[in-house]
Design an enzyme around this catalytic site. Structure first.
Site, PDB file in Angstrom:
ATOM      1  N   ASP A  45       0.868  -1.194   0.000  1.00 45.89           N
ATOM      2  CA  ASP A  45       0.000   0.000   0.000  1.00 45.89           C
ATOM      3  C   ASP A  45       0.896   1.232   0.000  1.00 45.89           C
ATOM      4  O   ASP A  45       1.399   1.638   1.053  1.00 45.89           O
ATOM      5  CB  ASP A  45      -0.889   0.030   1.252  1.00 45.89           C
ATOM      6  N   LYS A  58      -9.104   1.024  -5.995  1.00 41.35           N
ATOM      7  CA  LYS A  58      -9.850   0.543  -4.826  1.00 41.35           C
ATOM      8  C   LYS A  58     -10.694   1.684  -4.229  1.00 41.35           C
ATOM      9  O   LYS A  58     -10.406   2.856  -4.503  1.00 41.35           O
ATOM     10  CB  LYS A  58      -8.883  -0.033  -3.781  1.00 41.35           C
ATOM     11  N   HIS A  59     -11.781   1.390  -3.495  1.00 42.52           N
ATOM     12  CA  HIS A  59     -12.310   0.094  -3.081  1.00 42.52           C
ATOM     13  C   HIS A  59     -13.685  -0.064  -3.724  1.00 42.52           C
ATOM     14  O   HIS A  59     -14.605   0.670  -3.350  1.00 42.52           O
ATOM     15  CB  HIS A  59     -12.448   0.018  -1.574  1.00 42.52           C
ATOM     16  N   HIS A  86     -12.171  -2.234   8.471  1.00 40.61           N
ATOM     17  CA  HIS A  86     -11.156  -3.006   9.187  1.00 40.61           C
ATOM     18  C   HIS A  86     -11.735  -3.499  10.520  1.00 40.61           C
ATOM     19  O   HIS A  86     -11.342  -4.545  11.019  1.00 40.61           O
ATOM     20  CB  HIS A  86      -9.920  -2.145   9.503  1.00 40.61           C
ATOM     21  N   ASP A  98     -10.200  -7.087  -0.733  1.00 42.07           N
ATOM     22  CA  ASP A  98      -9.536  -6.435   0.391  1.00 42.07           C
ATOM     23  C   ASP A  98      -9.190  -7.559   1.373  1.00 42.07           C
ATOM     24  O   ASP A  98      -9.582  -8.719   1.189  1.00 42.07           O
ATOM     25  CB  ASP A  98     -10.454  -5.367   1.007  1.00 42.07           C
TER      26      ASP A  98
END
Length: 341
Positions: free
Chosen positions: A74, A177-178, A190, A260
């Protein structure tokens, strides 16, 4: 074939220390993802210590693999940059800053510098750019972290296109993304379930639509967001309607779709690992990303390979689904080889 559909996080600063080394060598693992910080132990050392060390790590990992290994990170810029100044890498600017300036030459220069850094240490896939629209500036995981280029989808599209093209010039491919849009959320996937049914709008698809049409989409990453307007049952990563129906059939994307992190709270808190893997593959995900950094499971790669093999044997995931994803991954890897050459 199954092992090629996994990108896994690991611990270790050298290939000799890396707990995925044996899986790369013996099973043909498809790829790895690097992190600078180990979340479970709160350790500031995981895979990144210095440019020279990362270069030696990636070279060592590639040497273990009979096929080109996807090595990703990332590296969005700003607050989300695993290769940062603390480890001796050049400073980067955030998507938010690039979008605020909205100067394509500046974006090309900044993204080019990022891509040159990645290429110099053997990283071939950037898990960026973020093409989420900054619908909710207070979004804890996008807006507040400066990860969106703009609230204007046209600026997002223009900036993302420059970002991708600058990377390609250095032999590095990119990940949009996303999908289908995390910018309007008020929660962090998350940590748990995220519902964007009321806040999401179809304009969040615009960057995908335009970048796919112009050939600037290498890889697309799914979001673990639930959107009842697209699928009343499953979040995007596990949704056939969203991935096969919307992304593949409506928007015409035939490249690699990567999930993800499959260990994130939005999935882990609501599905068994086995159930999530089965749903994701049947939805049309080609590569399962397992960061192995919110929880740490040293045997996760082998366990997932064995699990998928059983799902195929039991007829729960068609063999044709695996073959289709394997073919896409090999096409991507042939592009990586050409880009590196």
């Amino acid at each position: 074939m199954i092992a090629q559909l996994l990108v896994v996080g690991f611990r270790g600063l050298t290939a000799a220390e890396a707990d995925v080394a044996a899986v790369i060598r013996e099973e043909g693992l498809g790829g790895v993802v690097l992190f600078d910080f180990d979340v479970p132990t709160r350790s500031p050392l995981r895979n990144v210590q210095s440019p020279q060390q990362v270069r030696e790590l990636t070279r060592g990992l590639q040497a273990l693999s009979s096929a080109p290994l996807i090595i990703c990170v990332d590296q969005e810029g700003g607050r989300v940059a695993r290769l940062n100044e603390g480890h001796g890498f050049p400073p980067t600017v955030s998507h938010e800053e690039l979008g605020r300036r909205n100067d394509v030459a500046y974006t090309r220069q900044q993204a080019g510098q990022m891509a040159a850094t990645l290429a110099s240490v053997g990283i071939n896939l950037n898990l960026a750019p973020v093409v989420d629209i900054n619908v909710n500036p207070d979004n804890p995981v996008i807006g507040r972290l400066g990860r969106s280029f703009s609230a204007d989808p046209r600026i997002v599209t223009t900036q993302a296109r420059e970002f991708v093209r600058a990377h390609r010039e250095h032999g590095v491919l990119c990940t949009l993304k996303h999908f289908p849009g995390h910018g309007s959320s008020s929660q962090d996937s998350h940590l748990g379930f995220v519902d964007v049914t009321q806040s999401w709008s179809p304009e969040e698809l615009l960057p995908y639509r335009e970048l796919i049409a112009s050939g600037d989409a290498d890889v697309v990453m799914t979001a673990h967001v639930f959107n009842a307007r697209l699928d009343p049952q499953h979040p995007a990563t596990l949704s056939r309607r969203t991935i096969t129906g919307l992304l593949r059939e409506e928007l015409g994307f035939d490249g690699v779709v990567i999930s993800d992190d499959m260990q994130m709270g939005a999935i882990r808190d609501h599905y068994s690992y086995e159930g999530a893997v089965e749903l994701a593959l049947n939805a049309g995900v080609d590569v399962l990303a397992i960061a192995n950094n919110s929880v740490y499971e040293p045997d996760i790669a082998r366990r997932t390979i064995d699990l998928i093999e059983r799902l195929v044997r039991e007829g729960r995931v068609p063999e044709g689904r695996i073959r289709e994803s394997y073919a896409r991954v090999q096409r991507l890897k042939s592009r990586l080889l050409r880009a590196a050459g």
